[in-house]
Design an enzyme around this catalytic site. Structure first.
Site, PDB file in Angstrom:
ATOM      1  N   PHE A   1       0.706  -1.316   0.223  1.00  0.00           N
ATOM      2  CA  PHE A   1       0.069  -0.161  -0.189  1.00  0.00           C
ATOM      3  C   PHE A   1       1.086   1.038  -0.268  1.00  0.00           C
ATOM      4  O   PHE A   1       1.929   1.397   0.398  1.00  0.00           O
ATOM      5  CB  PHE A   1      -0.757   0.209   1.152  1.00  0.00           C
ATOM      6  CG  PHE A   1      -2.113   1.356   1.281  1.00  0.00           C
ATOM      7  CD1 PHE A   1      -2.858   0.905   0.221  1.00  0.00           C
ATOM      8  CD2 PHE A   1      -1.684   1.908   2.022  1.00  0.00           C
ATOM      9  CE1 PHE A   1      -4.227   2.478   0.719  1.00  0.00           C
ATOM     10  CE2 PHE A   1      -2.252   3.293   1.754  1.00  0.00           C
ATOM     11  CZ  PHE A   1      -3.899   2.800   0.891  1.00  0.00           C
TER      12      PHE A   1
ATOM     13  N   ASP B   1       9.454   2.949   1.886  1.00  0.00           N
ATOM     14  CA  ASP B   1       8.274   3.507   2.052  1.00  0.00           C
ATOM     15  C   ASP B   1       8.490   3.137   3.722  1.00  0.00           C
ATOM     16  O   ASP B   1       7.560   2.158   4.072  1.00  0.00           O
ATOM     17  CB  ASP B   1       6.967   2.396   1.460  1.00  0.00           C
ATOM     18  CG  ASP B   1       5.814   3.396   2.109  1.00  0.00           C
ATOM     19  OD1 ASP B   1       5.731   4.306   2.988  1.00  0.00           O
ATOM     20  OD2 ASP B   1       4.685   2.843   1.085  1.00  0.00           O
TER      21      ASP B   1
ATOM     22  N   LYS C   1       3.183   9.704   7.357  1.00  0.00           N
ATOM     23  CA  LYS C   1       2.316   9.445   9.729  1.00  0.00           C
ATOM     24  C   LYS C   1       3.108  10.203  10.778  1.00  0.00           C
ATOM     25  O   LYS C   1       2.652  10.560  11.108  1.00  0.00           O
ATOM     26  CB  LYS C   1       2.294   7.768   9.548  1.00  0.00           C
ATOM     27  CG  LYS C   1       0.906   7.210   8.454  1.00  0.00           C
ATOM     28  CD  LYS C   1       0.279   5.770   8.444  1.00  0.00           C
ATOM     29  CE  LYS C   1      -0.582   5.832   7.670  1.00  0.00           C
ATOM     30  NZ  LYS C   1      -0.384   4.592   6.566  1.00  0.00           N
TER      31      LYS C   1
HETATM   32  C1  LIG Z   1      -0.472   5.344   5.396  1.00  0.00           C
HETATM   33  C2  LIG Z   1       0.459   4.790   3.859  1.00  0.00           C
HETATM   34  C3  LIG Z   1       0.586   5.641   2.944  1.00  0.00           C
HETATM   35  C4  LIG Z   1      -0.377   6.551   3.048  1.00  0.00           C
HETATM   36  O1  LIG Z   1       0.110   8.067   3.207  1.00  0.00           O
HETATM   37  P1  LIG Z   1      -1.267   8.955   3.406  1.00  0.00           P
HETATM   38  O2  LIG Z   1      -0.480   9.434   4.027  1.00  0.00           O
HETATM   39  O3  LIG Z   1      -2.615   8.512   4.206  1.00  0.00           O
HETATM   40  O4  LIG Z   1      -1.036   9.218   1.697  1.00  0.00           O
HETATM   41  C5  LIG Z   1       1.723   4.941   2.498  1.00  0.00           C
HETATM   42  N1  LIG Z   1       2.486   4.049   2.343  1.00  0.00           N
HETATM   43  C6  LIG Z   1       1.780   3.438   3.349  1.00  0.00           C
HETATM   44  C7  LIG Z   1       2.943   2.361   3.929  1.00  0.00           C
HETATM   45  C8  LIG Z   1       1.477   3.842   4.174  1.00  0.00           C
HETATM   46  O5  LIG Z   1       0.936   2.854   5.240  1.00  0.00           O
END
Ligand SMILES: *Cc1c(COP(=O)(O)O)cnc(C)c1O
Length: 398
Positions: A136, A221, A250
């Protein structure tokens, strides 16, 4: 005739399956609803409230900065942004930072940087990004193409080209897919939304090797795993694998929206003036708060305490695994990014709801997994409160 919106609630687009709770106050690891109920927050707004709610240092910093300066745009130098960039780069053993506002934007920028770096270096079409199944990476049109679950893409038209998915953890498949057109491999050290799936050290080492062999970059990521969540500042540090680009968001602002891309000098230098930008990215208010979050994470015993308390959580969960094999298939994750893999006898949504009736907040994830993401300041007593409630839920379901 003019159409009337029937209620406040109906004026919100139905993009979320919302739970009917609304909180008016936060204190440490607790949230309080409008009718006075207290909830132990083991969700942290999805790995965002690193220091819990209303941390005194964050309040002080935000208050102070709010009276000085909020926003100037990136037309001018921003000293707090330069300072945070330096600190994050140093912590990642990388060189340069670009600031944005969210995880999707951080990943999107990471992909742009990887492609631009390859373009500048090779002047060839080296644009493909290898991603993992179960990944994701966010909700922009670009990141939807990097995200594997087709549910997220339905009805949104053609995918952005140049993204390919291989099964998570399978080096052989990755080596079959990587070639001279690969610009980068993009990976979550632990897949959060995908079900708290931890990338094995061997796998990450293999990715690094494959990337080097084919002149590709390695993008980590760390939007969910970064900022102390797994017991080290970044999850990649536990494997000893050095990424070329790290995406953060986050937990970075502890509740203030901010994202960042940390990259190698050569990658950053491929991005000249005008190549990318963000109006809000790295503004003085966000930078003051994020610097403060990092101050606390870098305090002497902070991360050691995260490791100690999270291993206590692991100990409590292991006891449950032994007692309730009927419900628990496996335990996953590191630090305070934990997943309880459930059997077909219990859904993560039902377990999360049962915990909610006992005043505990958690988040379901993929593969029927209950995700536990408490603020990093949670105590052993609070872990006991959580674990006892969880035990009651399994007893009730038995
Ligand atoms: C939550 C998340 C995203 C997206 O972040 P947003 O701030 O909602 O755009 C991307 N990568 C990972 C691994 C995530 O947990």
């Amino acid at each position: 005739m003019e159409k009337q919106t029937p209620s406040y609630q109906d004026a919100s687009m139905p993009t979320y399956g919302r739970i009917d709770l609304s909180f008016v106050k936060g204190e440490g690891c607790y949230l309080v609803t409008d009718d006075g109920k207290r909830f132990l927050d083991c969700a942290s707004g999805i790995a965002v409230n690193t220091l819990g709610h209303c941390h005194p240092k964050l309040i002080e910093t935000l208050n102070k900065q709010s009276k000085m300066l909020w926003h100037t745009s990136n037309l001018y130098r921003i000293p707090e942004q330069e300072r945070l960039a330096y600190r994050l780069a140093k912590a990642c053993k990388l060189d340069q930072v670009f600031f944005c506002n969210s995880g999707a934007e951080a990943n999107e920028a990471s992909v742009k940087m990887a492609r631009r770096f390859q373009y500048r270096r090779n002047k060839v079409i080296k644009t493909n990004i290898l991603c993992a199944e179960g990944a994701f990476h966010g909700r922009t049109l670009g990141m939807l193409s990097a995200t594997s679950n087709p549910v997220y893409r339905e009805g949104f038209g053609e995918s952005v080209s140049g993204f390919e998915h291989v099964s998570f953890g399978n080096l052989k498949e990755l080596r079959n897919a990587i070639n001279e057109k690969t610009a980068a491999i993009m990976i979550e050290p632990i897949q959060g939304e995908g079900g708290v799936n931890v990338a094995a050290e061997r796998y990450l080492l293999g990715l690094r090797e494959a990337a080097d062999e084919f002149g590709a970059l390695l993008i980590a990521d760390e939007v969910q795993t970064g900022m102390g969540r797994t017991g080290t500042l970044f999850a990649f540090q536990q494997s000893g694998v050095q990424p070329d680009i790290v995406a953060l968001a986050k937990g970075l602002g502890g509740g203030f929206p901010v994202g960042a891309v940390v990259a190698r000098e050569e990658v950053g230098n491929a991005m000249g003036p005008g190549s990318h930008g963000s109006t809000f990215g790295g503004n003085p208010l966000a930078m003051a708060v994020a610097n403060c979050v990092l101050d606390v994470l870098e305090e002497d015993d902070f991360l050691q305490n995260v490791r100690d308390v999270s291993s206590y959580l692991e100990y409590r969960l292991n006891k449950l695994l032994v007692t309730y094999p009927k419900f628990i298939s496996q335990l996953k994750g590191l630090g305070f990014l934990r997943g309880i893999g459930l059997t077909k006898n219990l859904t993560a949504a039902d377990l999360s709801a049962a915990l909610r009736t006992r005043g505990i907040l958690t988040v379901p994830a993929g593969l029927n997994t209950l995700r536990i993401l408490p603020p990093l300041i949670i105590t052993k007593q609070e872990i006991d409160v959580f674990s006892d409630a969880l035990t009651e839920c399994f007893e009730e379901a038995s």
